[in-house]
Design a protein around this motif. Structure first.
Motif, short mmCIF file in Angstrom:
data_model
loop_
_atom_site.label_atom_id
_atom_site.label_comp_id
_atom_site.label_asym_id
_atom_site.label_seq_id
_atom_site.Cartn_x
_atom_site.Cartn_y
_atom_site.Cartn_z
N VAL A 88 -6.22 4.14 -2.53
CA VAL A 88 -5.53 3.16 -1.68
C VAL A 88 -5.46 3.65 -0.24
O VAL A 88 -5.67 2.87 0.70
N THR B 229 -8.98 3.34 1.30
CA THR B 229 -9.30 1.93 1.50
C THR B 229 -8.51 1.36 2.68
O THR B 229 -9.06 0.63 3.52
N ALA C 275 0.83 -1.21 0.00
CA ALA C 275 0.00 0.00 0.00
C ALA C 275 0.86 1.26 0.00
O ALA C 275 0.55 2.23 -0.70
N LEU D 214 2.10 1.83 -3.46
CA LEU D 214 1.01 2.28 -4.33
C LEU D 214 0.61 3.72 -4.04
O LEU D 214 0.09 4.42 -4.92
#
Length: 121
Positions: free
Chosen positions: A33, A36, A17, A20
């Motif tokens: 991301v 989330t 993560a 990203l």
């Protein structure tokens, strides 16, 4: 799932993560991301906190401590990714190349490790 397996899985997911969030130029993927990840960690935290403990107070304290470690294993890399994305956008703008973004990610991770180490000792 054992505690070590949960800790490793959380750390790997947090690291993925972080990359990203920190590396893409367009802000849509990092924002999705991040939201989330924050939502997932928050839901997991609330789920664990709402479970009653069936053990003695020491066992309950250890269980909560282990749960907190698992959450931090994912939350810390995600926070590093967010701080890195903000930092390289401030320093280099949207035109930063991949090398500059990777250097920013490694530098931010090292700075936070040094900060954590200095606070601990």
């Amino acid at each position: 799932m054992s505690f070590i397996a949960a800790l490793i899985a959380a750390a790997v997911l947090g690291t993925v993560a972080a990359s990203l969030v920190a590396l893409p130029r367009r802000p849509l993927v990092p924002v999705v991301v991040t939201l989330t990840g924050m939502g997932s960690l928050g839901a997991l935290s609330l789920s664990w906190a709402s479970q009653s403990c069936q053990s003695d107070p020491a066992g309950c304290g250890m269980q909560r401590g282990f749960e907190g470690l698992v959450l931090w294993a994912a939350a810390a890399p995600l926070a590093v990714g967010v701080l890195t994305a903000i930092a390289w956008r401030i320093v280099a703008g949207q035109e930063a190349n991949l090398k500059a973004r990777i250097v920013a990610l490694v530098t931010m991770a090292l700075l936070i490790c040094v900060l954590g180490f200095s606070i601990t000792f």
